[in-house]
Scaffold this motif. Structure first.
Motif, PDB file in Angstrom:
ATOM      1  N   THR A 494       0.814  -1.215   0.000  1.00  0.00           N
ATOM      2  CA  THR A 494       0.000   0.000   0.000  1.00  0.00           C
ATOM      3  C   THR A 494       0.848   1.266   0.000  1.00  0.00           C
ATOM      4  O   THR A 494       0.329   2.367   0.170  1.00  0.00           O
ATOM      5  CB  THR A 494      -0.916   0.024   1.240  1.00  0.00           C
ATOM      6  N   GLY A 495       2.164   1.129  -0.165  1.00  0.00           N
ATOM      7  CA  GLY A 495       3.019   2.317  -0.076  1.00  0.00           C
ATOM      8  C   GLY A 495       2.909   2.893   1.327  1.00  0.00           C
ATOM      9  O   GLY A 495       3.012   2.162   2.314  1.00  0.00           O
ATOM     10  N   ASP A 496       2.623   4.188   1.410  1.00  0.00           N
ATOM     11  CA  ASP A 496       2.509   4.818   2.738  1.00  0.00           C
ATOM     12  C   ASP A 496       1.096   4.718   3.295  1.00  0.00           C
ATOM     13  O   ASP A 496       0.849   5.042   4.446  1.00  0.00           O
ATOM     14  CB  ASP A 496       2.872   6.312   2.650  1.00  0.00           C
ATOM     15  N   ARG A 497       0.182   4.315   2.432  1.00  0.00           N
ATOM     16  CA  ARG A 497      -1.221   4.282   2.849  1.00  0.00           C
ATOM     17  C   ARG A 497      -1.438   3.192   3.913  1.00  0.00           C
ATOM     18  O   ARG A 497      -0.954   2.072   3.761  1.00  0.00           O
ATOM     19  CB  ARG A 497      -2.093   3.996   1.627  1.00  0.00           C
ATOM     20  N   ALA A 703       0.879   0.490   7.105  1.00  0.00           N
ATOM     21  CA  ALA A 703       1.291   0.354   5.701  1.00  0.00           C
ATOM     22  C   ALA A 703       1.706  -1.088   5.431  1.00  0.00           C
ATOM     23  O   ALA A 703       2.294  -1.746   6.294  1.00  0.00           O
ATOM     24  CB  ALA A 703       2.439   1.300   5.419  1.00  0.00           C
ATOM     25  N   HIS A 704       1.391  -1.554   4.241  1.00  0.00           N
ATOM     26  CA  HIS A 704       1.730  -2.943   3.884  1.00  0.00           C
ATOM     27  C   HIS A 704       2.802  -2.951   2.800  1.00  0.00           C
ATOM     28  O   HIS A 704       2.614  -2.320   1.759  1.00  0.00           O
ATOM     29  CB  HIS A 704       0.485  -3.669   3.379  1.00  0.00           C
ATOM     30  N   PRO A 705       3.922  -3.653   3.027  1.00  0.00           N
ATOM     31  CA  PRO A 705       4.942  -3.729   1.979  1.00  0.00           C
ATOM     32  C   PRO A 705       4.477  -4.624   0.827  1.00  0.00           C
ATOM     33  O   PRO A 705       3.492  -5.355   0.958  1.00  0.00           O
ATOM     34  CB  PRO A 705       6.129  -4.367   2.700  1.00  0.00           C
ATOM     35  N   ALA A 706       5.214  -4.545  -0.281  1.00  0.00           N
ATOM     36  CA  ALA A 706       4.937  -5.450  -1.399  1.00  0.00           C
ATOM     37  C   ALA A 706       5.477  -6.829  -1.066  1.00  0.00           C
ATOM     38  O   ALA A 706       6.356  -6.977  -0.212  1.00  0.00           O
ATOM     39  CB  ALA A 706       5.589  -4.914  -2.662  1.00  0.00           C
ATOM     40  N   MET A 707       4.961  -7.838  -1.715  1.00  0.00           N
ATOM     41  CA  MET A 707       5.428  -9.207  -1.437  1.00  0.00           C
ATOM     42  C   MET A 707       6.888  -9.363  -1.876  1.00  0.00           C
ATOM     43  O   MET A 707       7.210  -9.087  -3.031  1.00  0.00           O
ATOM     44  CB  MET A 707       4.561 -10.227  -2.176  1.00  0.00           C
TER      45      MET A 707
END
Ligand SMILES: Cc1ncc(C[n+]2csc(CCOP(=O)(O)OP(=O)(O)O)c2C)c(N)n1
Length: 904
Positions: A494-497, A703-707
């Motif tokens: 989610t980037g910074d979201r 915030a969620h990082p990319a896999m």
């Protein structure tokens, strides 16, 4: 005048039979008869209603109007012609009875420890046989039949007569481990091609059958499957009706007009220890209960041989006597002979005595209760299947241990299984069985020759009804599942979201609902918590199912996401009933087998009100080979800030770990959740694996990082490295600059972020390198470890395997510290396979209300406590001195004077 105010409901109907002025009563009745005859039933109903309202206005105490007399509901005049061959059916029924009895007694003669019940089936045999011969339609387009659990021996004996089970099967009753056995009760897990619905735990058959009937309507109303002609039959015990689950769905069934549902309550008036209502009447009580809930009630109280007695009894003296009799006395009459019955029951009034004067004691002994007379049972079933608009309950009066000689009606009848030879011989004579004394003593099973009239009749009846029951289809249709990259948006992070994993789930669900092939198979289920989980957008997208559509304009109609109900709505909004919601989920999750249509249910609930609340139904789901997702939301003991002790779950993963076929995950990031759900769909819908998923989601936004590349395998196995020591702090990779001081930090769910922060602190403040591992499933890791251990034990000279935990941690250095939002036992599940010192942090103790930060401090699972735990582990190994640990404790103000969270 009798004061009615302090008389119990069950006593009330009896008191009201005392007629103080018969002449006046007669005048009233004659007047009423005249209304019925001259103006018709409708007018009579109106007059009655008026009278009742008037009486209420005058504060006259009301009689229990939901009750009818202690007699058959279907009158002799309305009784349909019995379409079968009563004699042949009686012979078949007698043989099934014998084989069931022989099976149980035989098993107990060889292995007294095995247990087994026969008295229940002895009371319900005719209720089943009429169903088998005339009503139960087989197959995935047929009826769904929920058998009373302790009558399983009779169901096996029937299947033996139908040549679906062999003598060897019967001989292995309750001895399953050799592979040829029959399970004690109805368990699809153990007999996947036979039993469809598990009912062994009292009450669960009732509630799951109700929601099954409702789910069949749902399939029909959504245009997925034609189910109109099908019925759900649920056979339950009268004692069983005391279970909360037995009655929990009654109002819903009536509200939704489930006329595809028929309950048959086997009212043998006894439960295990004694009478169900010794001092009252269970039949009358249940009649009031069901009628009050809006059901059509049919009582089957007396057999055909009572008809002439009732016909001659113009003054209703039989009814008067019946209404004086409590169930404890009825039980005694069942346990005694005709002579006793004449003296104790019929001789009380001269008119009554006169009514049976022409009958011998043997005739009186043979007078049947309604549930033992196929003619009366047929009439009741016929009325039930043809009733429209409401579910039907049949209250069938029977005798426990019917025909079992001295065991019949006895207080301890439930557990009778060691019958003496003379009782068996009496049973043979009672049912005119074609068995020699030797056959009886040897408990020989008996099946007539294939070309006998009995066998021909039996098979012809079943063929006319579509085949044999019960039978379960173990496989379903394969549904293709979208590939992982079709969920790219959810894997990208989610980037910074900031977002919660619950929202990620809702986004994924929303995408699945739009999927061209899969979409219509998705069944979102909530128990009045959709808004809590941010799912209100689905109300508009797919609507809430209601058989009535929407009869009102919703208050929020002007809003984009208004509360939309529709006849073809997709969401099952159950209201506040977790037991109902999981029952709906079970119906959907077993639809692949029961209806030949795979469905994909997602039931999302407060995780604290999941297994903890309805664990036995989850157990039944596992037994049912359910396939679907359970989502424990607001999971963990510290993510739901402010809610406190009752709402904060720190044990659901432990509870679900008791389920052999439940695959459970506690993902921290959106991509983990996505991978887990996608793979679950693949396993259940494509691979046809009989597993179900428990996945926890949180309402905490971050915030969620990319896999990370290559993470998929580890996510699914339960453990993968998410951070390498030194990397993020710019200190280079493992080994460079950080010397020997190294720890492995394991974090799960929401606490993973605390662990990642702790790793930063360890490196920047304490010069300790920290690898961080995301644990998506302690329970899957344990399952893998146990499997590997077992393999190695049974193959000592073969290739020795390594568990996934060992494979991951073997090549790393330093003590291992784990932290999760669950009690420590959850992290402890993998202790055996952690190759070095292992410290588990968790949230043991009662939850309490506060902010997340305060709760994590309280339970000692925040970043500061993790750092201290890591330093202490290093000190224990001699890698650093104890003074460093003390400095950290002081720096972070986490000293020893704190309350102990699991004692506080
Ligand atoms: C939840 C649960 N509690 C207790 C039992 C143990 N149990 C098995 S049968 C039985 C009595 C059943 O009585 P009833 O429902 O009246 O049926 P009957 O055998 O008399 O026809 C009990 C207590 C059970 N199987 N499930």
């Amino acid at each position: 005048m009798t004061d009615l105010s302090d008389i119990s409901v069950s006593g009330l109907w009896r008191v009201l039979t005392q007629d103080l002025d018969p002449v006046e009563t007669k005048e009233w009745l004659d007047a009423f008869d005249a209304v019925v005859q001259n103006e018709g039933a409708e007018r009579a109903t109106f007059v009655l209603r008026k009278l009742l309202d008037h009486a209420r206005m005058m504060r006259v105490p009301m009689p229990p109007v939901l009750n009818t007399p202690y007699a058959n509901t279907v009158s002799l005049a309305d009784q349909p012609q019995f379409p079968g061959n009563a004699e042949i059916e009686a012979r078949i029924s007698a043989l099934v009875r014998w084989n069931a009895l022989a099976m149980v007694v035989r098993a107990n003669r060889t292995h007294p420890e095995l247990g087994g019940h026969i008295a229940t089936y002895a009371s319900s045999a005719d209720l089943f046989e009429v169903g088998y011969n005339h009503f139960f339609r087989a197959g995935q387009n047929g009826d769904a039949i929920y058998f009373q659990p302790h009558s399983a021996p009779g169901v096996y004996a029937r299947a033996y007569m139908e040549s679906r089970l062999s003598e060897e099967h019967l001989d292995n009753y309750r001895r399953e481990t050799g592979g040829k056995g029959l399970s004690s009760y109805c368990h699809p897990w153990l007999m996947p091609e036979f039993w469809q619905f598990p009912t062994g735990s009292m009450g669960l058959g009732s509630i799951t059958s109700i929601y099954q009937a409702r789910f069949m309507r749902y399939l029909e109303d959504r245009g997925i499957l034609e189910t109109k002609r099908r019925k759900v039959w649920c056979f339950v015990g009268d004692g069983e009706m005391d279970e909360p689950e037995s009655i929990a769905g009654l109002a819903m069934a009536a509200r939704e007009g489930l006329d595809n549902l028929i309950f048959v309550v086997n009212c043998n008036l006894q439960r295990l220890d004694g009478p169900v209502r010794g001092n009252g009447s269970i039949v009358q009580e249940l009649e009031g209960l069901f009628a009050g809930a809006g059901w059509n009630v049919i009582k089957v109280m007396w057999g055909s041989d009572w008809d002439p007695l009732f016909a001659r009894d113009r003054d209703h003296v039989i009814l008067k006597r019946l209404h004086e009799t409590v169930d404890g006395e009825f039980q005694k009459y069942a346990a005694t002979d005709g002579r006793f019955n004449r003296e104790a029951f019929f001789s009380k009034y001269p008119e009554l005595q006169q009514l049976v004067a022409h009958m011998s004691d043997e005739d009186i002994d043979r007078l049947k209760r309604g549930g033992h007379d196929p003619i009366k049972i047929y009439a009741a079933y016929h009325a039930a299947v043809n009733h429209r608009g409401r579910p039907t309950v049949i209250l069938a009066q029977t005798k426990k241990g019917y025909g079992m000689g001295t065991a019949q009606g006895k207080m301890a009848a439930h557990q009778a299984k060691k019958l003496e030879d003379d009782t068996l011989l009496a049973f043979r004579d009672r049912f005119a069985l074609p068995l020699s004394d030797n056959d009886v003593q040897a408990l020989r099973f008996y099946k007539p020759a294939a070309d006998s009239p009995e066998m021909k009749y039996l098979h012809a009846r079943r063929q006319a009804l579509g085949g044999y029951v019960p039978a379960r289809a173990p496989k379903g249709l394969v549904l293709p599942v979208p590939p992982l990259d079709s969920f790219a948006r959810l894997l990208e992070g989610t980037g910074d979201r900031e977002q919660s994993t619950t929202m990620v789930f809702v986004n994924m669900l929303s995408q699945l609902l739009r999927d061209k092939t899969l979409g219509k198979h998705v069944v979102p289920i909530v128990a009045d918590e959709a808004r809590t989980f941010g799912m209100q957008s689905l109300f508009r997208q797919v609507a809430i199912y209601s058989p009535h559509g929407q009869l009102y304009e919703p208050e929020d109609k002007d809003e984009l996401l208004y509360y939309k109900e529709a006849k073809d709505g997709q969401i099952l909004e159950e209201g506040i009933t977790e037991a109902g919601a999981i029952s709906s989920w079970i119906a959907a999750a077993t639809s692949y087998s029961a209806h030949g249509v795979p469905m994909l249910p997602f039931y999302i609930f407060y995780s604290c009100f999941g297994f903890q609340r309805i664990g036995d139904l989850v157990w039944a789901a596992g037994d049912s080979r359910a396939r679907g997702f359970l989502l424990g939301a607001t999971a963990g003991r510290t993510t739901l800030s402010g809610e406190g002790l009752q709402h904060e779950d720190g044990s659901s993963h432990l509870l679900f770990s008791t389920m052999p076929n439940c695959v459970a995950y506690d993902p921290a990031f959106g991509y983990e959740l996505t991978v887990v759900i996608r793979d679950g769909m693949r396993r259940m819908l494509e691979n046809q694996e009989d597993v179900f998923y428990y996945v926890t989601v949180m309402n905490e936004n971050y915030a969620h990082p990319a896999m990370p590349p290559g993470a998929e395998e580890g996510i699914l196995k339960g453990l993968y490295r998410i951070r390498e020591a030194g990397k993020k702090a710019g200190l280079g990779t493992q080994g460079s600059g950080l010397g020997k001081k190294r720890v492995q930090l394991l974090g799960a769910g929401t606490i993973l972020r605390e662990v990642l922060a702790a790793a930063e602190s360890l490196e920047s403040e304490w010069n300790v390198g920290a690898d961080v591992w995301s644990v998506t499933s302690f329970t899957e890791l344990r399952r893998d470890g146990i499997g590997v251990e077992r393999h190695n034990r049974l193959h000592p000279t073969g290739n020795q395997k390594r568990s996934w935990v060992e494979q991951c941690l073997d090549k790393t250095a330093g003590p291992v510290i784990a932290a999760s939002d669950y009690m420590r036992t959850v992290a402890d599940l993998i202790r055996t396979w952690v190759p070095r010192k292992y410290v588990a942090l968790g949230t043991d103790g009662y939850g309490r209300s506060d902010t997340r930060a305060a709760l994590r401090d309280f339970f000692e699972v925040d970043r500061r406590h993790i750092v201290v735990a890591a330093l202490k582990a290093l000190a224990d190994e001699g890698a650093i001195d104890a003074g460093t640990v003390q400095r950290a404790i002081e720096k972070y103000a986490v000293g020893a004077d704190r309350p102990n969270p699991w004692e506080a």
